[in-house]
Motif scaffolding. Structure first.
Motif, PDB file in Angstrom:
ATOM      1  N   UNK A  40      17.921 -93.267  26.977  1.00  0.00           N
ATOM      2  CA  UNK A  40      18.668 -94.306  27.671  1.00  0.00           C
ATOM      3  C   UNK A  40      20.080 -94.409  27.121  1.00  0.00           C
ATOM      4  N   UNK A  41      20.211 -94.327  25.801  1.00  0.00           N
ATOM      5  CA  UNK A  41      21.539 -94.402  25.190  1.00  0.00           C
ATOM      6  C   UNK A  41      22.421 -93.254  25.655  1.00  0.00           C
ATOM      7  N   UNK A  42      21.860 -92.045  25.728  1.00  0.00           N
ATOM      8  CA  UNK A  42      22.637 -90.895  26.215  1.00  0.00           C
ATOM      9  C   UNK A  42      23.105 -91.126  27.649  1.00  0.00           C
ATOM     10  N   UNK A  43      22.214 -91.695  28.455  1.00  0.00           N
ATOM     11  CA  UNK A  43      22.567 -91.983  29.850  1.00  0.00           C
ATOM     12  C   UNK A  43      23.683 -93.029  29.911  1.00  0.00           C
ATOM     13  N   UNK A  44      23.565 -94.077  29.112  1.00  0.00           N
ATOM     14  CA  UNK A  44      24.585 -95.121  29.097  1.00  0.00           C
ATOM     15  C   UNK A  44      25.934 -94.572  28.649  1.00  0.00           C
ATOM     16  N   UNK A  45      25.925 -93.728  27.644  1.00  0.00           N
ATOM     17  CA  UNK A  45      27.181 -93.142  27.166  1.00  0.00           C
ATOM     18  C   UNK A  45      27.828 -92.275  28.244  1.00  0.00           C
ATOM     19  N   UNK A  46      26.997 -91.538  28.981  1.00  0.00           N
ATOM     20  CA  UNK A  46      27.536 -90.691  30.054  1.00  0.00           C
ATOM     21  C   UNK A  46      28.151 -91.541  31.167  1.00  0.00           C
ATOM     22  N   UNK A  47      27.438 -92.592  31.576  1.00  0.00           N
ATOM     23  CA  UNK A  47      27.976 -93.488  32.607  1.00  0.00           C
ATOM     24  C   UNK A  47      29.230 -94.187  32.101  1.00  0.00           C
ATOM     25  N   UNK A  48      29.157 -94.681  30.873  1.00  0.00           N
ATOM     26  CA  UNK A  48      30.271 -95.421  30.288  1.00  0.00           C
ATOM     27  C   UNK A  48      31.549 -94.572  30.249  1.00  0.00           C
ATOM     28  N   UNK A  49      31.378 -93.299  29.923  1.00  0.00           N
ATOM     29  CA  UNK A  49      32.532 -92.404  29.852  1.00  0.00           C
ATOM     30  C   UNK A  49      33.165 -92.213  31.226  1.00  0.00           C
ATOM     31  N   UNK A  50      32.336 -92.086  32.253  1.00  0.00           N
ATOM     32  CA  UNK A  50      32.880 -91.878  33.601  1.00  0.00           C
ATOM     33  C   UNK A  50      33.560 -93.131  34.137  1.00  0.00           C
ATOM     34  N   UNK A  51      33.244 -94.298  33.563  1.00  0.00           N
ATOM     35  CA  UNK A  51      33.822 -95.558  34.033  1.00  0.00           C
ATOM     36  C   UNK A  51      34.960 -96.036  33.136  1.00  0.00           C
ATOM     37  N   UNK A  52      35.515 -95.139  32.341  1.00  0.00           N
ATOM     38  CA  UNK A  52      36.622 -95.504  31.445  1.00  0.00           C
ATOM     39  C   UNK A  52      37.986 -95.198  32.047  1.00  0.00           C
ATOM     40  N   UNK A  53      38.009 -94.498  33.158  1.00  0.00           N
ATOM     41  CA  UNK A  53      39.265 -94.144  33.818  1.00  0.00           C
ATOM     42  C   UNK A  53      39.472 -95.058  35.017  1.00  0.00           C
ATOM     43  N   UNK A  54      40.433 -95.986  34.961  1.00  0.00           N
ATOM     44  CA  UNK A  54      40.620 -96.941  36.067  1.00  0.00           C
ATOM     45  C   UNK A  54      40.999 -96.282  37.379  1.00  0.00           C
ATOM     46  N   UNK A  55      41.480 -95.030  37.339  1.00  0.00           N
ATOM     47  CA  UNK A  55      41.809 -94.336  38.580  1.00  0.00           C
ATOM     48  C   UNK A  55      40.573 -94.094  39.428  1.00  0.00           C
ATOM     49  N   UNK A  56      39.409 -94.050  38.786  1.00  0.00           N
ATOM     50  CA  UNK A  56      38.177 -93.725  39.488  1.00  0.00           C
ATOM     51  C   UNK A  56      37.347 -94.958  39.844  1.00  0.00           C
ATOM     52  N   UNK A  57      37.865 -96.145  39.541  1.00  0.00           N
ATOM     53  CA  UNK A  57      37.105 -97.372  39.778  1.00  0.00           C
ATOM     54  C   UNK A  57      37.628 -98.100  41.008  1.00  0.00           C
ATOM     55  N   UNK A  58      36.707 -98.504  41.860  1.00  0.00           N
ATOM     56  CA  UNK A  58      37.025 -99.351  43.004  1.00  0.00           C
ATOM     57  C   UNK A  58      35.884-100.342  43.151  1.00  0.00           C
ATOM     58  N   UNK A  59      36.204-101.624  43.065  1.00  0.00           N
ATOM     59  CA  UNK A  59      35.192-102.673  43.046  1.00  0.00           C
ATOM     60  C   UNK A  59      35.171-103.383  44.391  1.00  0.00           C
ATOM     61  N   UNK A  60      33.993-103.429  45.012  1.00  0.00           N
ATOM     62  CA  UNK A  60      33.829-104.183  46.259  1.00  0.00           C
ATOM     63  C   UNK A  60      33.721-105.665  45.920  1.00  0.00           C
ATOM     64  N   UNK A  61      34.633-106.472  46.442  1.00  0.00           N
ATOM     65  CA  UNK A  61      34.682-107.894  46.094  1.00  0.00           C
ATOM     66  C   UNK A  61      34.670-108.756  47.350  1.00  0.00           C
ATOM     67  N   UNK A  62      34.309-110.008  47.150  1.00  0.00           N
ATOM     68  CA  UNK A  62      34.457-111.033  48.184  1.00  0.00           C
ATOM     69  C   UNK A  62      35.402-112.102  47.645  1.00  0.00           C
ATOM     70  N   UNK A  63      36.421-112.449  48.421  1.00  0.00           N
ATOM     71  CA  UNK A  63      37.261-113.592  48.092  1.00  0.00           C
ATOM     72  C   UNK A  63      36.660-114.796  48.798  1.00  0.00           C
ATOM     73  N   UNK A  64      36.349-115.846  48.052  1.00  0.00           N
ATOM     74  CA  UNK A  64      35.670-117.020  48.608  1.00  0.00           C
ATOM     75  C   UNK A  64      36.496-118.276  48.314  1.00  0.00           C
ATOM     76  N   UNK A  65      36.701-119.074  49.340  1.00  0.00           N
ATOM     77  CA  UNK A  65      37.440-120.326  49.169  1.00  0.00           C
ATOM     78  C   UNK A  65      36.498-121.443  48.718  1.00  0.00           C
TER      79      UNK A  65
END
Length: 294
Positions: free
Chosen positions: A72-97
């Motif tokens: 599990x730790x190896x898997x987390x480290x692999x995912x964590x590494x791929x999510x360290x570059x903000x160029x590759x991140x896009x977050x689906x959000x809702x703006x709520x009033x």
């Protein structure tokens, strides 16, 4: 190229792995925590019991009979590494009033009832927050608070409690307030609280130590799922959402609460993609672009 903070991993007994991205609150750390935990949920690994993202960290509970800690730790480290570059991140959000009645009588009465636990017992919570943030004009304070979008960084404590952190502000611009010396034993349902740099809306009546500055006209927890926008889940908040307060007066507040009680209220919601890279590069300007037309 800017990379998101490095994660440090810790074992918690035989069933938990804790990923600490940063010890101080950084919105960039929260972007990474959301990205990692969303990807881990998407993979649906056998043996994962629960996945929780927090302000600048995340926690994974697992069954050691189904997945080893090292795998599990190896898997987390692999995912964590791929999510360290903000160029590759896009977050689906809702703006709520969130319609809010600032400095309402219920919050003011509550603050005086527990004044013996407060840093400055002669002041209401609202007046205290104005004072510590160097505001002398009530309307100016309300405009400043309601004019800021807030990012949901974590959900927990009482059911549906959402910690939300201001977007597009420099540290010196962020509203802050110390908490009570000792928590209140009661807080009005839908009370809007400020503690440190975080805002919360108390979903139900209960204990609390954040300074009360107003009351939301809409629920953030609907166990009966009477409202159309809360049919799928009883909770309004999702980590990664953006909440935007709208100041209302007393008559508007009661009109909205009547619509809520009749099950007719609809939240103003806008769905979009949030770019951590653009936020890091453009800051307040990106938030202004994001909020145009809302």
């Amino acid at each position: 190229m800017f990379n998101l903070p490095e994660t440090h991993f810790h074992f918690g007994g035989d069933e938990y792995i804790y990923g600490e991205i940063s010890r101080d609150m950084r919105i960039e750390s929260n972007f990474k925590a959301l990205a990692v935990t969303n990807e881990l949920r998407r993979r649906e690994l056998s043996g994962i019991i629960d996945i929780v993202s927090a302000n600048s960290s995340y926690l994974v509970r697992y069954n050691p009979d189904m997945i080893s800690a090292r795998d599990l730790l190896d898997c987390l480290k692999e995912i964590d590494l791929t999510k360290s570059d903000p160029r590759k991140l896009h977050v689906s959000v809702r703006i709520i009033e969130i319609p809010a009645w600032y400095d309402d009588p219920v919050s003011r009465e509550c603050s005086y009832r527990f004044r013996n636990r407060h840093p400055e017992p002669e002041l209401s919570n609202f007046d205290f927050v104005m004072k510590v943030n160097n505001f002398t004009d009530k309307e100016a304070f309300i405009e400043y608070h309601s004019g800021t979008p807030y990012f949901i960084t974590m959900v927990g404590f009482l059911p549906g409690t959402a910690w939300h952190f201001p977007l597009g502000q420099e540290p010196s611009e962020v509203l802050k307030a110390p908490k009570y010396h000792s928590p209140r034993t009661e807080t009005p349902e839908r009370g809007i609280g400020l503690g440190g740099a975080f805002n919360v809306i108390y979903p139900v009546s209960g204990p609390g130590s954040y300074q009360l500055i107003g009351r939301a006209a809409v629920p953030v927890f609907d166990p009966k799922r009477q409202l159309a926008d809360l049919k799928e889940t009883s909770f309004l908040a999702r980590p990664g959402d953006i909440w935007k307060y709208r100041a209302v007066n007393e008559s508007q507040y009661h009109q909205i609460t009547s619509e809520v009680e009749a099950g007719a209220y609809r939240f103003k919601i806008k769905k979009m993609i949030f770019s951590p890279l653009e936020y890091i590069e453009k800051g307040k300007r990106y938030i202004q672009e994001l909020m145009e037309g809302f």
